[in-house]
Design a protein around this motif. Sequence first.
Motif, PDB file in Angstrom:
ATOM      1  N   ALA A  45      42.498  38.695  52.028  1.00 58.65           N
ATOM      2  CA  ALA A  45      43.899  38.698  51.573  1.00 58.65           C
ATOM      3  C   ALA A  45      43.995  39.208  50.142  1.00 58.65           C
ATOM      4  O   ALA A  45      44.921  39.947  49.792  1.00 58.65           O
ATOM      5  CB  ALA A  45      44.473  37.288  51.675  1.00 58.65           C
ATOM      6  N   LEU A  46      43.044  38.833  49.290  1.00 59.80           N
ATOM      7  CA  LEU A  46      43.050  39.284  47.892  1.00 59.80           C
ATOM      8  C   LEU A  46      42.765  40.770  47.803  1.00 59.80           C
ATOM      9  O   LEU A  46      43.379  41.486  47.009  1.00 59.80           O
ATOM     10  CB  LEU A  46      42.024  38.497  47.068  1.00 59.80           C
ATOM     11  N   LEU A  47      41.814  41.253  48.610  1.00 65.50           N
ATOM     12  CA  LEU A  47      41.458  42.667  48.572  1.00 65.50           C
ATOM     13  C   LEU A  47      42.563  43.555  49.126  1.00 65.50           C
ATOM     14  O   LEU A  47      42.664  44.737  48.765  1.00 65.50           O
ATOM     15  CB  LEU A  47      40.166  42.898  49.362  1.00 65.50           C
ATOM     16  N   SER A  48      43.380  43.007  50.007  1.00 63.07           N
ATOM     17  CA  SER A  48      44.470  43.804  50.570  1.00 63.07           C
ATOM     18  C   SER A  48      45.567  44.077  49.546  1.00 63.07           C
ATOM     19  O   SER A  48      46.381  44.987  49.733  1.00 63.07           O
ATOM     20  CB  SER A  48      45.066  43.088  51.788  1.00 63.07           C
ATOM     21  N   ASN A  49      45.599  43.278  48.499  1.00 71.15           N
ATOM     22  CA  ASN A  49      46.561  43.481  47.402  1.00 71.15           C
ATOM     23  C   ASN A  49      45.787  43.442  46.074  1.00 71.15           C
ATOM     24  O   ASN A  49      45.911  42.504  45.285  1.00 71.15           O
ATOM     25  CB  ASN A  49      47.642  42.398  47.407  1.00 71.15           C
ATOM     26  N   LYS A  50      44.974  44.488  45.854  1.00 69.74           N
ATOM     27  CA  LYS A  50      44.045  44.475  44.717  1.00 69.74           C
ATOM     28  C   LYS A  50      44.769  44.357  43.373  1.00 69.74           C
ATOM     29  O   LYS A  50      44.415  43.530  42.526  1.00 69.74           O
ATOM     30  CB  LYS A  50      43.186  45.738  44.739  1.00 69.74           C
ATOM     31  N   LEU A  51      45.767  45.190  43.153  1.00 69.90           N
ATOM     32  CA  LEU A  51      46.448  45.193  41.860  1.00 69.90           C
ATOM     33  C   LEU A  51      47.114  43.856  41.590  1.00 69.90           C
ATOM     34  O   LEU A  51      47.021  43.306  40.486  1.00 69.90           O
ATOM     35  CB  LEU A  51      47.474  46.331  41.816  1.00 69.90           C
ATOM     36  N   ARG A  52      47.785  43.325  42.615  1.00 69.49           N
ATOM     37  CA  ARG A  52      48.448  42.025  42.455  1.00 69.49           C
ATOM     38  C   ARG A  52      47.434  40.927  42.170  1.00 69.49           C
ATOM     39  O   ARG A  52      47.672  40.050  41.330  1.00 69.49           O
ATOM     40  CB  ARG A  52      49.257  41.694  43.705  1.00 69.49           C
ATOM     41  N   SER A  53      46.295  40.976  42.835  1.00 77.32           N
ATOM     42  CA  SER A  53      45.256  39.964  42.620  1.00 77.32           C
ATOM     43  C   SER A  53      44.695  40.046  41.201  1.00 77.32           C
ATOM     44  O   SER A  53      44.493  39.030  40.538  1.00 77.32           O
ATOM     45  CB  SER A  53      44.133  40.149  43.636  1.00 77.32           C
ATOM     46  N   ILE A  54      44.464  41.281  40.713  1.00 78.19           N
ATOM     47  CA  ILE A  54      43.926  41.458  39.353  1.00 78.19           C
ATOM     48  C   ILE A  54      44.921  40.950  38.316  1.00 78.19           C
ATOM     49  O   ILE A  54      44.550  40.252  37.369  1.00 78.19           O
ATOM     50  CB  ILE A  54      43.587  42.945  39.102  1.00 78.19           C
ATOM     51  N   LEU A  55      46.197  41.282  38.507  1.00 79.38           N
ATOM     52  CA  LEU A  55      47.217  40.825  37.558  1.00 79.38           C
ATOM     53  C   LEU A  55      47.341  39.298  37.587  1.00 79.38           C
ATOM     54  O   LEU A  55      47.601  38.668  36.564  1.00 79.38           O
ATOM     55  CB  LEU A  55      48.565  41.475  37.888  1.00 79.38           C
ATOM     56  N   THR A  56      47.167  38.712  38.780  1.00 77.16           N
ATOM     57  CA  THR A  56      47.215  37.251  38.888  1.00 77.16           C
ATOM     58  C   THR A  56      46.051  36.619  38.125  1.00 77.16           C
ATOM     59  O   THR A  56      46.214  35.603  37.444  1.00 77.16           O
ATOM     60  CB  THR A  56      47.161  36.823  40.363  1.00 77.16           C
ATOM     61  N   MET A  57      44.873  37.233  38.268  1.00 79.63           N
ATOM     62  CA  MET A  57      43.676  36.703  37.589  1.00 79.63           C
ATOM     63  C   MET A  57      43.713  36.927  36.078  1.00 79.63           C
ATOM     64  O   MET A  57      43.010  36.248  35.334  1.00 79.63           O
ATOM     65  CB  MET A  57      42.416  37.388  38.133  1.00 79.63           C
ATOM     66  N   LEU A  58      44.527  37.868  35.627  1.00 85.82           N
ATOM     67  CA  LEU A  58      44.497  38.256  34.215  1.00 85.82           C
ATOM     68  C   LEU A  58      44.773  37.079  33.282  1.00 85.82           C
ATOM     69  O   LEU A  58      44.136  36.939  32.236  1.00 85.82           O
ATOM     70  CB  LEU A  58      45.523  39.382  33.978  1.00 85.82           C
ATOM     71  N   GLY A  59      45.718  36.239  33.686  1.00 86.11           N
ATOM     72  CA  GLY A  59      46.018  35.068  32.856  1.00 86.11           C
ATOM     73  C   GLY A  59      44.815  34.145  32.723  1.00 86.11           C
ATOM     74  O   GLY A  59      44.520  33.634  31.643  1.00 86.11           O
ATOM     75  N   ILE A  60      44.101  33.946  33.860  1.00 81.31           N
ATOM     76  CA  ILE A  60      42.896  33.113  33.829  1.00 81.31           C
ATOM     77  C   ILE A  60      41.804  33.776  32.998  1.00 81.31           C
ATOM     78  O   ILE A  60      41.122  33.125  32.195  1.00 81.31           O
ATOM     79  CB  ILE A  60      42.386  32.858  35.262  1.00 81.31           C
ATOM     80  N   ILE A  61      41.619  35.086  33.172  1.00 85.89           N
ATOM     81  CA  ILE A  61      40.589  35.815  32.423  1.00 85.89           C
ATOM     82  C   ILE A  61      40.837  35.715  30.922  1.00 85.89           C
ATOM     83  O   ILE A  61      39.928  35.408  30.143  1.00 85.89           O
ATOM     84  CB  ILE A  61      40.557  37.295  32.865  1.00 85.89           C
ATOM     85  N   ILE A  62      42.087  35.984  30.519  1.00 84.21           N
ATOM     86  CA  ILE A  62      42.430  35.910  29.093  1.00 84.21           C
ATOM     87  C   ILE A  62      42.254  34.492  28.572  1.00 84.21           C
ATOM     88  O   ILE A  62      41.717  34.267  27.482  1.00 84.21           O
ATOM     89  CB  ILE A  62      43.872  36.402  28.860  1.00 84.21           C
ATOM     90  N   GLY A  63      42.700  33.512  29.357  1.00 85.10           N
ATOM     91  CA  GLY A  63      42.598  32.117  28.927  1.00 85.10           C
ATOM     92  C   GLY A  63      41.168  31.666  28.724  1.00 85.10           C
ATOM     93  O   GLY A  63      40.816  31.114  27.669  1.00 85.10           O
ATOM     94  N   VAL A  64      40.315  31.899  29.724  1.00 92.91           N
ATOM     95  CA  VAL A  64      38.914  31.486  29.626  1.00 92.91           C
ATOM     96  C   VAL A  64      38.214  32.235  28.494  1.00 92.91           C
ATOM     97  O   VAL A  64      37.483  31.645  27.689  1.00 92.91           O
ATOM     98  CB  VAL A  64      38.181  31.721  30.966  1.00 92.91           C
TER      99      VAL A  64
END
Length: 405
Positions: free
Chosen positions: A13-32
């Motif tokens: 499901a995540l790979l089917s919407n790669k850009l959306r998944s990356i943007l969703t993770m961005l907040g976590i990536i920046i935070g950590v």
Amino acid sequence: MLFKESVQIAITALLSNKLRSILTMLGIIIGVGAVIAMISIGMGVRQNVTDSIASLGSNMLIVTPGSTNQGGVRSAAGSSQRLKLEDAEAIKKKIKNIDYVSPTVNSSYQIVNGNQNWNSSVYGVTPEYLQIRDLSVSTGSFITQADVNSRNRIAVIGTTVAANLFDAQNPVGKNIRINGQPYKVVGVLESKGQSSMGSDQDDIVIIPLTTAQERLMGITYIRSINIQVSSADRIEYVQGQVESLLRQRHHIVGDKEDDFTVRNLTSLMETMNDTTTMLTLFLGSIAAISLIVGGIGIMNIMMVSVTERTREIGIRKALGATFRNIMMQFLIESVVIGVIGGLLGVACGVGLAMGIAELGLFTTVITAAPIVISFGFSVGIGLFFGIYPARKAARLDPIEALRYE
């Protein structure tokens, strides 16, 4: 539904919407990443302060002159001239639990060798200064008590002074001039490099205390007394004894203000550590806010995912999927976002901290604790903010879900 299958479905499901998944993770990536970088900077500041204080010596007390007060006008701290060599001798003789006592004076002078000159700090000390400051001599020898007693014009120089005055030559046995007076170099100190605060610890010239007082500076007082206490648990007791002895020697009675100051470096280090710990927590807390924002982003996307896959959920329920199966599927999907985002955030945070240290902007200290905590927090964020969308998906009426277009 097996756990392994749920993970595979979540990743698909995540790979089917790669850009959306990356943007969703961005907040976590920046935070950590921000948490790890900020905490490493805070811990680096703490390490700098600790190293700077520790470089002065272990279990240290430093006695310095107080300020003078004439006609109601108070001068700067350290301006009093009532601290004497006899005070240091009395401390060494009368107070127990002390390993070393070294009175010192210091000032800056131009040091000359032939046609070479260099401005450096000149310290007048006693032999105990070597042990108190944890110094060692690479070539030659250190000053002795006989040098102090005889007021000999000898000097021990740091490697910076040696390099600027003698280049590659061995300075031992050669003469230098301090304030126009000749001094024989008897030793060169081992290099200690820069202190944690950026000062050059090798830019120093050491001469006997009495020579500095009488032949160089023309003074009868001293500027500080360095005291090394035998054990850390006796520092406060020894500090009280020193204060009482100096008040007695300086005829200070009643509520009259002391003309000296005794600084306890252990207490100072504890205070500074507490302060820097609060600074580190403050920096980490600010960075952690972006983790919360990232969690809200996960909830938002998962809500969209539930809406998009309403018909799919209906089909799964019609085929026998239970409340628990649907709940687990969407929870695992949100946790996977947190896990992948957390791993990428750890890599970014560690890389950023190392980059800051390489550029020399700050000293950074990377430890396992903030990495583990921030990664665990990112996974927890994914789990927490995935619960509501997962419950919403699991509680859908299969008939209404099948009718959804």
